[in-house]
Design a protein around this motif. Structure first.
Motif, PDB file in Angstrom:
ATOM      1  N   ILE A 209     -28.727  24.692  26.222  1.00 35.02           N
ATOM      2  CA  ILE A 209     -29.672  24.695  25.118  1.00 35.02           C
ATOM      3  C   ILE A 209     -30.868  23.835  25.507  1.00 35.02           C
ATOM      4  CG2 ILE A 209     -30.102  23.850  22.768  1.00 35.02           C
ATOM      5  CD1 ILE A 209     -27.206  24.528  22.081  1.00 35.02           C
ATOM      6  N   GLN A 210     -32.064  24.330  25.203  1.00 34.95           N
ATOM      7  CA  GLN A 210     -33.281  23.530  25.335  1.00 34.95           C
ATOM      8  C   GLN A 210     -34.009  23.558  24.000  1.00 34.95           C
ATOM      9  OE1 GLN A 210     -35.172  25.446  28.716  1.00 34.95           O
ATOM     10  NE2 GLN A 210     -34.423  23.875  30.121  1.00 34.95           N
ATOM     11  N   ILE A 211     -34.771  22.493  23.730  1.00 29.20           N
ATOM     12  CA  ILE A 211     -35.462  22.407  22.444  1.00 29.20           C
ATOM     13  C   ILE A 211     -36.908  21.947  22.603  1.00 29.20           C
ATOM     14  CG2 ILE A 211     -33.357  21.989  21.107  1.00 29.20           C
ATOM     15  CD1 ILE A 211     -34.165  18.996  21.001  1.00 29.20           C
ATOM     16  N   ALA A 212     -37.723  22.417  21.684  1.00 25.84           N
ATOM     17  CA  ALA A 212     -39.075  21.942  21.404  1.00 25.84           C
ATOM     18  C   ALA A 212     -39.386  22.416  20.002  1.00 25.84           C
ATOM     19  CB  ALA A 212     -40.095  22.502  22.399  1.00 25.84           C
ATOM     20  N   ASP A 213     -40.314  21.745  19.324  1.00 28.67           N
ATOM     21  CA  ASP A 213     -40.648  22.147  17.965  1.00 28.67           C
ATOM     22  C   ASP A 213     -41.805  23.143  17.982  1.00 28.67           C
ATOM     23  OD1 ASP A 213     -40.397  22.190  15.194  1.00 28.67           O
ATOM     24  OD2 ASP A 213     -40.232  20.010  15.059  1.00 28.67           O
ATOM     25  N   ASN A 214     -42.001  23.810  16.857  1.00 28.97           N
ATOM     26  CA  ASN A 214     -43.048  24.812  16.713  1.00 28.97           C
ATOM     27  C   ASN A 214     -43.701  24.642  15.338  1.00 28.97           C
ATOM     28  OD1 ASN A 214     -44.449  27.232  17.630  1.00 28.97           O
ATOM     29  ND2 ASN A 214     -43.396  28.272  15.961  1.00 28.97           N
ATOM     30  N   PRO A 215     -45.041  24.709  15.268  1.00 31.44           N
ATOM     31  CA  PRO A 215     -45.961  25.070  16.350  1.00 31.44           C
ATOM     32  C   PRO A 215     -46.251  23.914  17.304  1.00 31.44           C
ATOM     33  CG  PRO A 215     -47.158  24.653  14.326  1.00 31.44           C
ATOM     34  CD  PRO A 215     -45.705  24.586  13.964  1.00 31.44           C
ATOM     35  N   GLY A 216     -46.738  24.277  18.497  1.00 31.22           N
ATOM     36  CA  GLY A 216     -47.246  23.307  19.451  1.00 31.22           C
ATOM     37  C   GLY A 216     -46.357  22.943  20.603  1.00 31.22           C
ATOM     38  N   ARG A 217     -45.096  23.349  20.579  1.00 33.03           N
ATOM     39  CA  ARG A 217     -44.142  22.976  21.615  1.00 33.03           C
ATOM     40  C   ARG A 217     -44.076  21.461  21.801  1.00 33.03           C
ATOM     41  NH1 ARG A 217     -43.193  25.707  27.689  1.00 33.03           N
ATOM     42  NH2 ARG A 217     -40.974  25.160  27.755  1.00 33.03           N
ATOM     43  N   GLY A 218     -44.107  20.766  20.668  1.00 31.72           N
ATOM     44  CA  GLY A 218     -44.050  19.317  20.700  1.00 31.72           C
ATOM     45  C   GLY A 218     -42.647  18.780  20.502  1.00 31.72           C
ATOM     46  N   ALA A 219     -42.553  17.469  20.328  1.00 34.52           N
ATOM     47  CA  ALA A 219     -41.272  16.799  20.141  1.00 34.52           C
ATOM     48  C   ALA A 219     -40.637  17.216  18.822  1.00 34.52           C
ATOM     49  CB  ALA A 219     -41.475  15.287  20.161  1.00 34.52           C
ATOM     50  N   PRO A 220     -39.318  17.117  18.730  1.00 38.98           N
ATOM     51  CA  PRO A 220     -38.650  17.387  17.462  1.00 38.98           C
ATOM     52  C   PRO A 220     -39.270  16.563  16.328  1.00 38.98           C
ATOM     53  CG  PRO A 220     -37.036  17.183  19.208  1.00 38.98           C
ATOM     54  CD  PRO A 220     -38.357  16.794  19.806  1.00 38.98           C
ATOM     55  N   GLY A 221     -39.501  17.228  15.198  1.00 41.13           N
ATOM     56  CA  GLY A 221     -40.108  16.549  14.063  1.00 41.13           C
ATOM     57  C   GLY A 221     -41.594  16.740  13.942  1.00 41.13           C
ATOM     58  N   THR A 222     -42.236  17.276  14.988  1.00 35.18           N
ATOM     59  CA  THR A 222     -43.685  17.521  14.929  1.00 35.18           C
ATOM     60  C   THR A 222     -44.008  18.883  14.352  1.00 35.18           C
ATOM     61  OG1 THR A 222     -43.720  18.373  17.194  1.00 35.18           O
ATOM     62  CG2 THR A 222     -44.091  16.006  16.902  1.00 35.18           C
ATOM     63  N   GLY A 223     -43.003  19.730  14.194  1.00 36.70           N
ATOM     64  CA  GLY A 223     -43.208  21.065  13.654  1.00 36.70           C
ATOM     65  C   GLY A 223     -42.226  21.357  12.538  1.00 36.70           C
ATOM     66  N   THR A 224     -41.838  22.617  12.432  1.00 32.78           N
ATOM     67  CA  THR A 224     -41.047  23.050  11.285  1.00 32.78           C
ATOM     68  C   THR A 224     -39.675  23.593  11.646  1.00 32.78           C
ATOM     69  OG1 THR A 224     -42.032  25.272  11.380  1.00 32.78           O
ATOM     70  CG2 THR A 224     -43.163  23.617  10.027  1.00 32.78           C
ATOM     71  N   LEU A 225     -39.302  23.602  12.898  1.00 27.70           N
ATOM     72  CA  LEU A 225     -38.015  24.173  13.269  1.00 27.70           C
ATOM     73  C   LEU A 225     -36.871  23.230  12.895  1.00 27.70           C
ATOM     74  CD1 LEU A 225     -38.731  25.701  16.818  1.00 27.70           C
ATOM     75  CD2 LEU A 225     -38.891  26.805  14.573  1.00 27.70           C
ATOM     76  N   PRO A 226     -35.788  23.743  12.328  1.00 26.02           N
ATOM     77  CA  PRO A 226     -34.632  22.900  11.984  1.00 26.02           C
ATOM     78  C   PRO A 226     -33.741  22.656  13.199  1.00 26.02           C
ATOM     79  CG  PRO A 226     -34.198  25.149  11.302  1.00 26.02           C
ATOM     80  CD  PRO A 226     -35.607  25.143  11.870  1.00 26.02           C
ATOM     81  N   LEU A 227     -34.288  21.989  14.183  1.00 25.83           N
ATOM     82  CA  LEU A 227     -33.593  21.828  15.459  1.00 25.83           C
ATOM     83  C   LEU A 227     -32.278  21.080  15.305  1.00 25.83           C
ATOM     84  CD1 LEU A 227     -36.715  20.981  17.658  1.00 25.83           C
ATOM     85  CD2 LEU A 227     -35.440  23.131  17.648  1.00 25.83           C
ATOM     86  N   GLY A 228     -32.274  20.045  14.487  1.00 26.45           N
ATOM     87  CA  GLY A 228     -31.039  19.289  14.284  1.00 26.45           C
ATOM     88  C   GLY A 228     -29.931  20.148  13.705  1.00 26.45           C
ATOM     89  N   GLU A 229     -30.276  20.987  12.738  1.00 22.16           N
ATOM     90  CA  GLU A 229     -29.280  21.877  12.138  1.00 22.16           C
ATOM     91  C   GLU A 229     -28.762  22.887  13.165  1.00 22.16           C
ATOM     92  OE1 GLU A 229     -30.862  23.718   8.643  1.00 22.16           O
ATOM     93  OE2 GLU A 229     -31.706  21.837   7.892  1.00 22.16           O
ATOM     94  N   TRP A 230     -29.663  23.418  13.963  1.00 23.20           N
ATOM     95  CA  TRP A 230     -29.258  24.412  14.970  1.00 23.20           C
ATOM     96  C   TRP A 230     -28.348  23.779  16.025  1.00 23.20           C
ATOM     97  CZ3 TRP A 230     -34.735  26.972  15.828  1.00 23.20           C
ATOM     98  CH2 TRP A 230     -35.029  27.781  14.721  1.00 23.20           C
ATOM     99  N   ILE A 231     -28.681  22.571  16.434  1.00 22.07           N
ATOM    100  CA  ILE A 231     -27.839  21.894  17.421  1.00 22.07           C
ATOM    101  C   ILE A 231     -26.461  21.593  16.827  1.00 22.07           C
ATOM    102  CG2 ILE A 231     -27.536  19.759  18.731  1.00 22.07           C
ATOM    103  CD1 ILE A 231     -30.641  19.684  18.987  1.00 22.07           C
TER     104      ILE A 231
END
Length: 264
Positions: A209-231
């Protein structure tokens, strides 16, 4: 949480060989890299310097790309590129050698952009043959070849998880079982894939698994993706590997979001 820092996209303010030590100083014990050399078969001294930078820093290499061509110029892999098949095949032994010496098990083989000089069918057949060869090449060290959908490159044919899984199925039919999906949640989301559905169906079999947030391909928390939930859900369903940090951020603030142990 077991993170691995992608030192090809993060800490780029530093020379490449200084990045493993910087990752360690930031509190991480694991790193991954895109192909860190300019050719498929670099000089022995270059390889030795790369390996020494990792061992001296005291970090574990968890992932390494096969040579993907000139990434800044838009190349996205050699596996399906007829004119560069020899380069891809020659690269396999080098990748397996580095992996064997450093204990790395995950190797990302970018599929390759569509080329005008050959048909999609010809490229797809070649890609399967090359991925099988790569899988056989790293099998001796317990390695896994990773295959990922990619966003932002229209000529890259693998856009969804299913696109990659269809290719993986062909490699299995050809006799290898160590090609797996690299689930980059950023790329999947940007391409419009149903990430929660992919997780529900395939998390146990993710190769990485790899992660980045969207928009912008920035660090987690800079966008709107629920990365923590997905992980978390991926873990619940059986994924036990590292989480690759493959986003863009300035070094001084790149890891401000992450809970980790400081280096001693």
């Amino acid at each position: 949480m077991t993170y691995t820092v992608n030192c090809s996209i993060l800490l780029t303010e530093l020379p490449l060989l200084q990045r493993p030590a910087a990752a360690k100083a930031a509190g991480f014990d694991a790193v991954e890299f895109w192909w860190p050399f300019t050719s498929s078969v670099p000089a022995d001294a270059e390889v030795a310097a790369f390996e020494r930078a990792l061992t001296d820093a005291g970090v574990q290499l968890t992932g390494l790309n096969f040579n993907a061509g000139d990434m800044p110029a838009g190349d996205r892999g050699l596996a399906s590129w007829p004119a560069r098949t020899i380069e891809f095949r020659d690269n396999i032994d080098v990748v397996a050698g580095i992996g064997g010496r450093l204990g790395c098990k995950g190797f990302n083989a970018l599929y390759g952009n569509r080329q005008e000089a050959s048909t999609p069918q010809e490229q797809d057949e070649l890609a399967v043959a090359n991925l099988v060869a790569a899988a056989q090449g790293v099998a001796a060290i317990g390695g896994t070849v990773l295959l990922e959908p990619v966003s932002g490159t229209p000529s890259y044919p693998l856009k969804s998880a299913q696109d990659a899984l269809d290719v993986i199925a062909k490699t299995r039919a050809a006799g290898v079982d160590n090609v797996k999906l690299l689930a980059d949640f950023y790329h999947l989301a940007v391409n419009g894939d149903d990430v929660p559905a992919v997780i529900e169906k395939h998390a146990r079999d993710f190769g990485h698994i790899q992660i980045a947030d969207n928009p912008g391909r920035g660090a987690p928390g800079t966008g709107t993706l629920p990365l923590g939930e997905w992980i978390t859900r991926s873990r619940e369903l059986g994924y036990t590997g590292h989480i690759g940090l493959e986003y863009k951020a300035a070094a001084e603030s790149a890891f401000a979001w992450a809970i980790r142990e400081p280096a001693v």
